[in-house]
Motif scaffolding. Structure first.
Motif, PDB file in Angstrom:
ATOM      1  N   SER A 109      27.696   7.694 -15.837  1.00  0.00           N
ATOM      2  CA  SER A 109      28.533   6.635 -15.258  1.00  0.00           C
ATOM      3  C   SER A 109      29.966   7.081 -15.501  1.00  0.00           C
ATOM      4  N   SER A 110      30.704   7.348 -14.420  1.00  0.00           N
ATOM      5  CA  SER A 110      32.022   7.968 -14.554  1.00  0.00           C
ATOM      6  C   SER A 110      33.051   7.242 -13.703  1.00  0.00           C
ATOM      7  N   ALA A 112      37.275   7.684 -12.322  1.00  0.00           N
ATOM      8  CA  ALA A 112      38.335   8.678 -12.131  1.00  0.00           C
ATOM      9  C   ALA A 112      39.655   7.946 -11.918  1.00  0.00           C
ATOM     10  N   THR A 113      40.623   8.253 -12.745  1.00  0.00           N
ATOM     11  CA  THR A 113      41.897   7.535 -12.711  1.00  0.00           C
ATOM     12  C   THR A 113      43.046   8.519 -12.548  1.00  0.00           C
ATOM     13  N   LEU A 114      43.998   8.166 -11.689  1.00  0.00           N
ATOM     14  CA  LEU A 114      45.196   8.996 -11.554  1.00  0.00           C
ATOM     15  C   LEU A 114      45.986   8.915 -12.851  1.00  0.00           C
ATOM     16  N   ALA A 136      41.786   9.802  -5.662  1.00  0.00           N
ATOM     17  CA  ALA A 136      40.471  10.150  -6.225  1.00  0.00           C
ATOM     18  C   ALA A 136      39.529   9.118  -5.630  1.00  0.00           C
ATOM     19  N   ASP A 141      27.214  10.301  -7.705  1.00  0.00           N
ATOM     20  CA  ASP A 141      26.097  10.119  -8.633  1.00  0.00           C
ATOM     21  C   ASP A 141      25.476  11.464  -8.992  1.00  0.00           C
TER      22      ASP A 141
ATOM     23  N   ALA B  20      28.075   2.953 -10.878  1.00  0.00           N
ATOM     24  CA  ALA B  20      27.116   3.821 -11.555  1.00  0.00           C
ATOM     25  C   ALA B  20      26.906   3.263 -12.954  1.00  0.00           C
ATOM     26  N   VAL B  35      27.145   0.987 -19.676  1.00  0.00           N
ATOM     27  CA  VAL B  35      28.399   1.462 -19.103  1.00  0.00           C
ATOM     28  C   VAL B  35      28.304   1.313 -17.583  1.00  0.00           C
ATOM     29  N   ILE B  36      29.280   0.638 -17.022  1.00  0.00           N
ATOM     30  CA  ILE B  36      29.324   0.445 -15.571  1.00  0.00           C
ATOM     31  C   ILE B  36      30.651   1.010 -15.078  1.00  0.00           C
ATOM     32  N   SER B  37      30.599   1.995 -14.203  1.00  0.00           N
ATOM     33  CA  SER B  37      31.816   2.661 -13.729  1.00  0.00           C
ATOM     34  C   SER B  37      31.797   2.747 -12.214  1.00  0.00           C
ATOM     35  N   GLY B  38      32.978   2.907 -11.659  1.00  0.00           N
ATOM     36  CA  GLY B  38      33.044   3.128 -10.232  1.00  0.00           C
ATOM     37  C   GLY B  38      34.463   3.076  -9.727  1.00  0.00           C
ATOM     38  N   ILE B  39      34.561   3.101  -8.412  1.00  0.00           N
ATOM     39  CA  ILE B  39      35.858   3.030  -7.750  1.00  0.00           C
ATOM     40  C   ILE B  39      35.781   1.921  -6.714  1.00  0.00           C
ATOM     41  N   HIS B  73      38.360  -0.562 -18.841  1.00  0.00           N
ATOM     42  CA  HIS B  73      39.454   0.334 -18.452  1.00  0.00           C
ATOM     43  C   HIS B  73      39.570   0.289 -16.935  1.00  0.00           C
ATOM     44  N   GLY B  75      42.325   1.729 -13.651  1.00  0.00           N
ATOM     45  CA  GLY B  75      43.471   2.594 -13.387  1.00  0.00           C
ATOM     46  C   GLY B  75      43.570   2.942 -11.923  1.00  0.00           C
ATOM     47  N   LEU B  76      44.726   3.424 -11.513  1.00  0.00           N
ATOM     48  CA  LEU B  76      44.952   3.786 -10.114  1.00  0.00           C
ATOM     49  C   LEU B  76      44.082   4.972  -9.721  1.00  0.00           C
ATOM     50  N   ALA B  77      43.556   4.926  -8.504  1.00  0.00           N
ATOM     51  CA  ALA B  77      42.748   6.044  -8.025  1.00  0.00           C
ATOM     52  C   ALA B  77      43.197   6.559  -6.659  1.00  0.00           C
ATOM     53  N   ARG B 118      42.689   2.353  -3.636  1.00  0.00           N
ATOM     54  CA  ARG B 118      41.550   2.329  -4.555  1.00  0.00           C
ATOM     55  C   ARG B 118      42.035   2.238  -5.996  1.00  0.00           C
ATOM     56  N   SER B 120      40.063   2.579 -10.089  1.00  0.00           N
ATOM     57  CA  SER B 120      38.813   2.870 -10.784  1.00  0.00           C
ATOM     58  C   SER B 120      38.588   1.840 -11.886  1.00  0.00           C
ATOM     59  N   TYR B 121      37.350   1.700 -12.291  1.00  0.00           N
ATOM     60  CA  TYR B 121      37.043   0.780 -13.384  1.00  0.00           C
ATOM     61  C   TYR B 121      35.930   1.360 -14.246  1.00  0.00           C
ATOM     62  N   GLN B 122      35.939   0.979 -15.482  1.00  0.00           N
ATOM     63  CA  GLN B 122      34.842   1.341 -16.387  1.00  0.00           C
ATOM     64  C   GLN B 122      34.710   0.238 -17.431  1.00  0.00           C
ATOM     65  N   VAL B 124      32.475  -0.966 -20.705  1.00  0.00           N
ATOM     66  CA  VAL B 124      31.510  -0.582 -21.731  1.00  0.00           C
ATOM     67  C   VAL B 124      31.185  -1.841 -22.525  1.00  0.00           C
TER      68      VAL B 124
END
Lengths: 189, 269
Positions: A109-110, A112-114, A136, A141, B20, B35-39, B73, B75-77, B118, B120-122, B124
């Motif tokens: 689980s990832s 991506a941040t600027l 980004a 997956d 994800a 953990v849940i992450s994505g954009i 977390h 942040g800009l993507a 966009r 991003s986020y995560q 936990v």
């Protein structure tokens, strides 16, 4: 996720592509620190491993931070530069063996941040007449392990720059934060 | 502040919202690390020389029970600007639970001829799994159906027990429907199983169990039957207490026993 529309690329070692010209530009965060010999070198962080009881077959949850360059040098050409790259990370599976089926897959689980964006044109305080995009767009997956057990995360994105000054260049870095379920042999110590 | 932008995983559009998940068993007290992450793509574009701000709600459709700890977390993507001063920010965030599912709220800020396409986020979090269960009995006259043996297998094909998610809608009176209409929608969520059977001279009783039905939803337990032969034209299995099969489980009260049913046979005159 399969993305047949965009070929998958691997980072090219520093100095063999056009972005080596960017080294001559004035900027605050040298990209030379980001990628060395195709591997992440900037702000290296240790991989953090947490023992877990499952789900099978996994026994390890690894926390992995990876710094990745979005773009290096695009002279003004009004084009959008999409990319899809398999970025090597600092996670190398301990005791990796291609014959072990439990080591042939990971689950991650990832995000991506600027982390840094920069444009340099005529000068810091001059109107640079610049239109830009840094993106980004997706962490796929799908991911991959190379023959040494090093885990690669696959990222898609794009960048573009439109400027009146042909010396203009842009650069950005992305930080990928990954939590990776994997299997490693039990440690003896 | 502009109205919120709402993005939903159920829309199944990876260009709008990706998700994800890794869900690891920590092996201690039923605790899990998730953990849940994505954009997410609010695709917010403005041409404004002041600062605009709004919330972006991400319906992550991830059921969570008992969140013990959580950290976020964002942040800009993906940002863009067209030769103006600019502000891009994802400067506040929080999480909520909406109908038992996780929602992430991010406060986004933009200025200039700009786009915040966009971010991003995560998330936990650690959770403690709370096992839910519904149980009860089904009773019927032995003369309507005598199982071959007092075992669950002997009635497995006779009863179908299901916990359904229940939603309703009311259609107001109109020219076509002067009395309006009340509609109930049932979506199967968790099947039940027969766990024991007693055979008496006059009555039989089967005990059922539904494992891990969803929490924080309105549920309706139904029992279908095939094989009961009552004296009337129709034979149904109905709750002993009218409405007693409508249930809402919570983390604080994750189990319910005594959701009992009787067989009933009606003569239509």
């Amino acid at each position: 996720m399969n993305s047949p529309d965009l070929p998958l690329q691997f980072p090219v070692p520093w100095g063999t592509e056009d972005y080596q010209a960017y080294e001559a530009q004035a900027y605050h965060f040298p990209l030379t620190d980001v990628v060395v010999n195709g591997l992440v070198a900037a702000d290296p962080q240790d991989v953090f491993r947490i023992p877990v009881a499952g789900p099978p077959p996994f026994n390890t949850l690894a926390v992995v931070r990876t710094v990745f360059f979005v773009t290096s040098l695009h002279m003004e050409d009004e084009r959008v530069y999409p990319f899809r790259v398999a970025m090597p990370t600092n996670l190398v599976l301990a005791g990796y063996d291609r014959r072990r089926p439990e080591q042939q897959k990971v689950q991650h689980s990832s995000s991506a941040t600027l982390r840094m964006m920069q444009i340099n044109a005529q000068g810091t305080f001059e109107d640079s007449n610049i239109t830009f995009t840094f993106a980004a767009e997706q962490v796929e997956d799908d991911s991959r392990l190379d023959e040494t057990g090093r885990w690669h995360v696959i990222v898609r994105g794009n960048s573009s720059i439109i400027a009146t000054d042909l010396r203009t260049a842009c650069a950005a870095t992305v930080e990928i934060s990954s939590w990776v379920l994997c299997w490693e042999p039990a440690r003896l110590t | 502040m502009d109205p919120p932008i709402v993005l939903d995983v159920n829309d199944n559009d990876p260009n709008k919202l990706t998700k994800a998940v890794v869900d690891a068993d920590l092996g201690v007290g039923g605790r899990r690390l998730v953990v849940i992450s994505g954009i997410a793509s609010p695709a917010w574009v403005i041409n404004w020389d002041s600062v605009a701000d709004r919330d972006c709600r991400l319906r992550l459709r991830h059921p969570v029970d008992n969140v013990e700890q959580a950290t976020i977390h964002v942040g800009l993507a993906h940002v863009a600007n067209n030769d103006t001063e600019y502000v891009f920010a994802t400067d506040k965030h929080r999480w909520e639970i909406e109908a038992g599912e996780l929602v992430l709220i991010t406060h986004i800020v933009l200025s200039g001829s700009s786009g915040l396409i966009r971010f991003s986020y995560q998330i936990v979090l650690t959770t403690r799994v709370v096992v839910s269960e519904i149980s009860g009995t089904i009773t019927w006259p032995t003369e309507w159906f005598r199982p071959a043996s007092p075992t669950p297998t002997a009635v497995a094909d006779t009863f179908t027990v299901m916990a359904n998610e229940r939603t309703t809608e009311t259609i107001p009176p109109s020219e076509e429907e002067p009395f309006g209409r009340f509609i109930e929608h049932l979506t199967p969520k968790a099947p039940g199983e027969i766990v024991s059977v007693e055979i008496g001279d006059l009555q039989c009783r089967a005990r059922y169990r539904i494992s891990n039905p969803p929490k924080e939803r309105e549920l309706k337990v139904t029992v279908g039957q095939q094989g009961l032969r009552g004296p009337g034209q129709t034979t149904d299995v109905v709750p002993v207490v009218e409405g007693g099969n409508l249930i809402r489980l919570t983390v604080a009260q994750p189990t319910r026993d005594g959701v009992d049913f009787n067989a009933r046979s009606d003569v239509i005159r």
